[in-house]
Design an enzyme around this catalytic site. Structure first.
Site, short mmCIF file in Angstrom:
data_model
loop_
_atom_site.label_atom_id
_atom_site.label_comp_id
_atom_site.label_asym_id
_atom_site.label_seq_id
_atom_site.Cartn_x
_atom_site.Cartn_y
_atom_site.Cartn_z
CE LYS A 185 -4.53 0.65 0.08
NZ LYS A 185 -5.49 -0.16 -0.67
CG ASP A 225 -7.15 3.21 -1.49
OD1 ASP A 225 -7.41 2.00 -1.43
OD2 ASP A 225 -7.43 4.00 -0.58
#
Length: 351
Positions: A185, A225
């Site tokens: 991430k 995202d």
């Protein structure tokens, strides 16, 4: 708690990659030959993790958390995510045989690599341009099953702890797909809302300048995202190509189809949410409480006559609403950080 075979295998492979020296450091693990990593793993784990297997499960869980807090002080979101996963998987740890899943978990909970870099971007106001500096993050958490995979988030709440928490959970989300991809991430503190296209573009380009050396189709494949959609992915991919000197369509997902993106990529998550909701309604028999005419609709894979409340108003929410309406449902709400919009009829008595 149900734990898939793939997730269990990812625990073992993570320990194997960490402890065994069968892969040269400069080349990394052989992602095309997972069976070679699994072969003889139980024997190696029993000797290598011997020091980690003493005491009761509760004592060992407390030990894992204590060690983690010491290595990551002040990162409450990350520690909370790990603790929740430990508690959820306690039944698996208690039933383990020769495979030391808790010992493997202790390895998985530590990121393989945390990349931090400076990101600068300008904003333009009536008094001229102002230069801002923030920190970019990419946590390459676990590559036991394959290249790191996970989104980039541009949001004011981003921190190292948040990115680690998201990257940790991404490992298990990706393992459940049965695809050869690991977990990661990234992101930075930035709010695209209210920013011009040129301001967003310059932020994306500078972010990629700090990241491009660490990603690639066989190493790390970022995606979008919160705050990172097709526009931002396009800006970052353009800068990646400029810095590398050649296109590489496998380096980012969520791109336009003009640059190698998938045709159904924007709709996939929202549509998937609707399909899995239908399956959950049927599997757990919640639809038996519905009127007869609506119950038949769910059994036939549609939302006929159902009122559906959707949280959010971004990409996932929009395409979930599209699919719900296509299947005959009535979407009654959307929301964002500023409030909620509903279409529910309120009776005079309620008023």
């Amino acid at each position: 708690m149900f734990v898939s075979r793939t997730v269990r295998t990812s625990f073992l492979l993570a320990s194997n990659v960490f402890y065994c020296k069968q892969f040269p450091a400069q080349n990394g693990p052989d992602f095309n030959n997972p069976s070679s990593r699994y072969l003889g793993l139980t024997t190696r784990l029993s000797s290598t993790l011997a020091a980690m297997t003493k005491g009761s499960i509760e004592e060992r869980i407390d030990g894992v958390l204590s060690d983690l807090k010491g290595r990551h002080p002040g990162q409450e979101e990350f520690i909370q995510a790990v603790e929740e996963m430990l508690v959820s998987m306690k039944p698996l740890f208690e039933k383990q045989g020769e495979e030391d899943y808790l010992g493997a978990f202790n390895v998985i909970a530590e990121p393989e690599r945390v990349i931090k870099f400076r990101v600068q971007y300008p904003t333009f106001g009536p008094d001229g341009a102002e230069l801002h500096t923030t920190t970019g993050y990419r946590v390459q958490f676990n590559s036991a099953l394959g290249p790191y995979k996970g989104g980039l988030r541009f949001h004011p709440s981003v921190s190292e702890s948040i990115v680690k928490f998201l990257g940790f959970e991404q490992i298990f989300k990706n393992a459940l797909t049965n695809l050869p991809i690991g977990g990661g991430k990234g992101g930075c503190v930035f709010d695209p809302k209210g920013k011009s296209d040129s301001e967003v573009r310059m932020l994306c380009e500078h972010f990629m300048k700090g990241l491009y050396r660490h990603i690639g189709p066989n190493l790390d494949v970022p995606a979008g995202d919160i705050g990172v959609g097709g526009r931002e992915i396009g800006y970052m991919y353009g800068e990646y190509v400029r810095l590398r000197g050649q296109p590489d369509m496998g380096v980012l997902t969520g791109k336009s189809t003009d640059f190698g993106g998938s045709k159904l990529r924007p709709e996939a998550t929202g549509y998937g949410l609707v399909y899995i909701t239908l399956e959950a309604l049927k599997k757990y028999n919640h639809y038996r409480y519905l009127p007869e005419d609506r119950r038949a609709g769910v059994a036939e894979n549609c939302f006929k006559g159902l009122k559906v409340l959707i949280s959010g108003s971004g990409n996932v929410a929009q395409f979930a609403a599209e699919k719900v309406m296509e299947l005959g449902g009535n979407v009654c709400s959307f929301s964002d950080s500023t409030g909620t919009l509903t279409s529910l009829k309120v009776s005079a008595r309620s008023n």
